[in-house]
Design an enzyme around this catalytic site. Sequence first.
Site, PDB file in Angstrom:
ATOM      1  N   GLY A   1       0.765  -1.239   0.000  1.00 27.01           N
ATOM      2  CA  GLY A   1       0.000   0.000   0.000  1.00 27.01           C
ATOM      3  C   GLY A   1       0.795   1.287   0.000  1.00 27.01           C
ATOM      4  O   GLY A   1       0.399   2.261  -0.641  1.00 27.01           O
TER       5      GLY A   1
ATOM      6  N   ASP B   1      -5.622   2.847  10.252  1.00 28.09           N
ATOM      7  CA  ASP B   1      -7.027   2.482  10.453  1.00 28.09           C
ATOM      8  C   ASP B   1      -7.222   2.038  11.905  1.00 28.09           C
ATOM      9  O   ASP B   1      -7.287   2.878  12.795  1.00 28.09           O
ATOM     10  CB  ASP B   1      -7.407   1.408   9.431  1.00 28.09           C
ATOM     11  CG  ASP B   1      -8.905   1.128   9.401  1.00 28.09           C
ATOM     12  OD1 ASP B   1      -9.645   1.767  10.150  1.00 28.09           O
ATOM     13  OD2 ASP B   1      -9.333   0.251   8.625  1.00 28.09           O
TER      14      ASP B   1
ATOM     15  N   LYS C   1      -7.397   7.676   9.235  1.00 33.76           N
ATOM     16  CA  LYS C   1      -8.844   7.457   9.290  1.00 33.76           C
ATOM     17  C   LYS C   1      -9.390   7.915  10.631  1.00 33.76           C
ATOM     18  O   LYS C   1      -8.844   7.570  11.681  1.00 33.76           O
ATOM     19  CB  LYS C   1      -9.152   5.975   9.086  1.00 33.76           C
ATOM     20  CG  LYS C   1     -10.328   5.734   8.149  1.00 33.76           C
ATOM     21  CD  LYS C   1     -10.636   4.268   7.994  1.00 33.76           C
ATOM     22  CE  LYS C   1     -10.481   3.829   6.556  1.00 33.76           C
ATOM     23  NZ  LYS C   1     -11.074   2.486   6.312  1.00 33.76           N
TER      24      LYS C   1
ATOM     25  N   ASP D   1      -5.513  -0.657  -2.039  1.00 33.65           N
ATOM     26  CA  ASP D   1      -6.205  -1.617  -2.904  1.00 33.65           C
ATOM     27  C   ASP D   1      -7.445  -2.198  -2.251  1.00 33.65           C
ATOM     28  O   ASP D   1      -7.649  -2.109  -1.046  1.00 33.65           O
ATOM     29  CB  ASP D   1      -5.262  -2.766  -3.259  1.00 33.65           C
ATOM     30  CG  ASP D   1      -5.038  -3.713  -2.087  1.00 33.65           C
ATOM     31  OD1 ASP D   1      -4.759  -3.225  -0.976  1.00 33.65           O
ATOM     32  OD2 ASP D   1      -5.180  -4.937  -2.268  1.00 33.65           O
TER      33      ASP D   1
HETATM   34  P1  IMP Z   1      -4.832  -1.154  10.560  1.00 35.48           P
HETATM   35  O1  IMP Z   1      -3.866  -2.230  10.977  1.00 35.48           O
HETATM   36  O2  IMP Z   1      -6.256  -1.492  10.872  1.00 35.48           O
HETATM   37  O3  IMP Z   1      -4.468   0.244  10.992  1.00 35.48           O
HETATM   38  O4  IMP Z   1      -4.892  -1.191   9.007  1.00 35.48           O
HETATM   39  C1  IMP Z   1      -3.897  -0.784   8.257  1.00 35.48           C
HETATM   40  C2  IMP Z   1      -3.865  -1.544   6.967  1.00 35.48           C
HETATM   41  O5  IMP Z   1      -5.161  -2.012   6.523  1.00 35.48           O
HETATM   42  C3  IMP Z   1      -3.370  -0.600   5.928  1.00 35.48           C
HETATM   43  O6  IMP Z   1      -1.974  -0.752   5.809  1.00 35.48           O
HETATM   44  C4  IMP Z   1      -4.130  -1.013   4.694  1.00 35.48           C
HETATM   45  O7  IMP Z   1      -3.371  -1.972   4.005  1.00 35.48           O
HETATM   46  C5  IMP Z   1      -5.390  -1.673   5.174  1.00 35.48           C
HETATM   47  N1  IMP Z   1      -6.564  -0.744   5.095  1.00 35.48           N
HETATM   48  C6  IMP Z   1      -7.212  -0.196   6.142  1.00 35.48           C
HETATM   49  N2  IMP Z   1      -8.214   0.615   5.727  1.00 35.48           N
HETATM   50  C7  IMP Z   1      -8.188   0.576   4.382  1.00 35.48           C
HETATM   51  C8  IMP Z   1      -8.971   1.230   3.350  1.00 35.48           C
HETATM   52  O8  IMP Z   1      -9.898   2.033   3.585  1.00 35.48           O
HETATM   53  N3  IMP Z   1      -8.640   0.927   2.071  1.00 35.48           N
HETATM   54  C9  IMP Z   1      -7.628   0.070   1.745  1.00 35.48           C
HETATM   55  N4  IMP Z   1      -6.875  -0.535   2.665  1.00 35.48           N
HETATM   56  C10 IMP Z   1      -7.143  -0.296   3.972  1.00 35.48           C
HETATM   57 MG    MG Z   2      -1.185  -2.069   4.423  1.00 29.81          MG
END
Ligand code: IMP
Ligand code: MG
Length: 173
Positions: free
Chosen positions: A36, A96, A124, A152
Amino acid sequence: MLSKEQIFSHLQEMSNQISKAYFNSPKVIVLVLLGGAKIFADDLFKLIDDDKFQIIYIKASSYNGGLKTGGNVEISGLDGINLNKEDVLIVDDIYDSGNTMAAILDLIQPRKPNSVRTCVLLFKQIERKRQINIDFRAATVPDRFVVGYGLDYKGQYRDLPYVAVLEVINNNA
Ligand code: IMP
Ligand code: MG
């Protein structure tokens, strides 16, 4: 959600912030999360244009197959990389739930770096169990599933030059 022009102007601002923050550092180890953050980081470090930033690509994957909850994150690509006494900057596409950042920080801190900072393209706006300090963010987005500019959905839409809300996901959620 964010046009190509808006992204570029956010990146210019961010490149200045990062250059300033590391003005006194002789070397910075930049850990870029694949896939990403690759497009974003490539553009950002072209703007910064300074050899002291050493870019290393690492990979994070969830044991649970990518579901958002769970929090078991496996990190690969860090073996044999010395982080002791180094200034480390972690770069991800989107912050996220924070599980990915938390897992990386837990892995990096015991290696005793001089400093650790975090950088994301998108922040986010959601409620989180564990708050992590994000030092640099290009833009803040509402709680929607977004794609483009590296982000993606099942391997698709990474190549879009802008960031868009994927309506089909958000409507089914
Ligand atoms: P976290 O571990 O929940 O903070 O998520 C982070 C990872 O989830 C990011 O590196 C993204 O690869 C994926 N991700 C989270 N939200 C989105 C989104 O809205 N679109 C695409 N990928 C996301
Ligand atoms: Mg990621």
